[in-house]
Design an enzyme around this catalytic site. Structure first.
Site, mmCIF file in Angstrom:
data_model
loop_
_atom_site.group_PDB
_atom_site.id
_atom_site.type_symbol
_atom_site.label_atom_id
_atom_site.label_comp_id
_atom_site.label_asym_id
_atom_site.label_seq_id
_atom_site.Cartn_x
_atom_site.Cartn_y
_atom_site.Cartn_z
ATOM 1 C CG HIS A 99 -6.190 0.962 0.201
ATOM 2 N ND1 HIS A 99 -5.360 -0.145 0.213
ATOM 3 C CD2 HIS A 99 -7.139 0.711 -0.743
ATOM 4 C CE1 HIS A 99 -5.791 -1.024 -0.679
ATOM 5 N NE2 HIS A 99 -6.870 -0.531 -1.279
ATOM 6 C CG ASP B 192 -1.970 -4.737 1.206
ATOM 7 O OD1 ASP B 192 -1.761 -3.535 0.939
ATOM 8 O OD2 ASP B 192 -1.066 -5.582 1.352
#
Length: 422
Positions: free
Chosen positions: A394, A398
């Site tokens: 992450h 995204d």
């Protein structure tokens, strides 16, 4: 007679230390030129160390699991002629005692002692062994024996240094056992325990998994896919071309779908150097194929998947996976992946949360295929369904991009003709 000392070789890539994984000889063995004497492990691969000479093993330079510096003494061999080593009063070896030496602190395999260089492999197996003695055997052999309710100390080992092989279990199971040496039945009370050192590949796996979970901000995304049309295409291609080009599994189709989808999501075919704070987006798609072997998980690499056909990729996947399972994969075959594909086949379960193979930023996980009733145009029909359980870093990817990427893969697999439309 002279002494030949084999030193830990420089394996390359700037590696200064390697881990000693396993000995294939013991003190007193006669060995031949080019015979493999030990396995050592770098950060990327297991490497066999052969002997350049014939002779008698005088001493071994370490215990399995020990990290040794490049250039340190690995093994000392008595050879015809002068050898390559001149003994000094400080370095001259003394004959190892004839009787095995047993450890006091905790149960260990019996070893022969030698000065300065430790003799680290067990002597030939003796059946029955003492109750505390741990026989040599691979994890697969140990699991099979456990499932069968067999105590390995009663099994004769025919492998190097008394190692118990699958063939030895077969022989033990096939012949009647006396009551005194009978292994306990499946319902018998057991009080035994086993300590398994975390060394070699298992240590590397543990270190990499711990590092990945510590450094990567993992998140997972799961989507179900209707693979009915894909399975029909696969079976049709195998019926028509299987004999001449080889049988296709689902993996090359998945690879093809990833290659096509990644064209629109270059941020997912990437590696992240978090120390330098640099993301590298790769044009080439080098797919790591998570492969389970007897010794643990390895990730051989299908290089340039973007340039391969279904059959060439299928052939290369089979080749590198076979090499990894047999510990024959080279360092080059085990490094350089840009994204990983992992599948447990029929054991794939419903959902999984695979761990990102750093420094990559994405891993695509395949769960098992099952037939399920689904609703299409208001009608209940039976379709072949399969989940993709994928994880992403992450810090780099995204959530929206990850979801869109998996949806693109889903669309390609559900309409497999689109896999081949440029």
């Amino acid at each position: 007679m002279g002494t030949h000392v084999i030193k830990m070789p420089d394996i390359g890539e700037g590696i200064a230390q390697v881990e000693l994984v396993e000995w294939f000889v013991k003190v007193g063995d006669m060995i031949a030129e080019d015979q493999v004497v030990a396995d050592v492990m770098t950060d990327k691969a297991t490497v066999e160390i052969p002997s350049p000479v014939s002779g008698k093993v005088l001493a071994l330079g370490g215990q399995p699991g020990e990290v040794m510096a490049v250039g340190s003494e690995l093994i000392r061999i008595e050879v015809e002629g002068s050898g390559n080593h001149v003994d000094t009063p400080q370095s001259k070896p003394v004959e190892a005692p004839a009787a095995p030496v047993k450890a006091e602190a905790k149960p260990e395999p019996r070893v022969e002692a030698a000065p300065q260089l430790a003799a680290s492999h067990t002597v030939a197996a003796i059946v029955p062994r003492e109750a505390h003695e741990k026989p040599l055997a691979s994890p697969a052999v140990r699991k099979r024996a456990l499932d069968a309710g067999i105590e390995l100390r009663y099994v004769h080992g025919s492998g190097p240094a008394g190692r118990i092989l699958h063939e030895d279990l077969d022989a033990f199971i096939s012949k009647p056992q006396s009551n005194s040496g009978q292994a306990p039945g499946g319902y018998g009370k057991r009080t035994d325990s086993e300590q398994v050192p975390v060394i070699g590949l298992r240590r590397k796996i543990a270190q990499r998994m711990q590092d990945a979970k510590r450094r990567v901000a993992h998140f997972s995304y799961v989507e179900e896919i209707d693979v009915t049309a894909l399975e029909a295409l696969r079976q049709q291609l195998n019926a028509k071309h299987g004999d001449s080009r080889g049988k296709l599994t689902l993996l090359p189709f998945l690879v093809r779908a990833m290659v096509v989808a990644l064209r629109d999501f270059p941020q997912i075919n990437a590696t992240y150097d978090d120390e330098a704070q640099v993301i590298t987006r790769h044009g080439a798609v080098h797919v790591g194929i998570a492969t389970q072997g007897d010794n643990g998980l390895m990730v051989p690499v299908l290089r340039h998947a973007e340039a391969g056909s279904l059959w060439s990729n299928a052939s290369e996947i089979a080749r590198v996976a076979h090499a990894a399972r047999n510990n024959k994969a080279t360092r080059e075959e085990l490094s350089g992946s840009t994204i990983t594909l992992t599948s447990l086949g029929a054991l794939g379960g419903i959902v999984s949360t695979p761990v990102v193979n750093t420094p990559e930023v994405a891993i695509v996980g395949v769960n098992r295929m099952v037939e399920r009733p689904v609703v299409i145009d208001g009608q209940i029909v039976v379709r072949k369904m399969m989940n993709l359980s994928s994880s992403f870093d992450h810090r780099v990817v995204d959530g929206m991009d990850a979801a869109l990427f998996i949806q693109a893969v889903r669309g390609l697999l559900e309409q497999p003709a689109c896999l081949f439309v440029e």
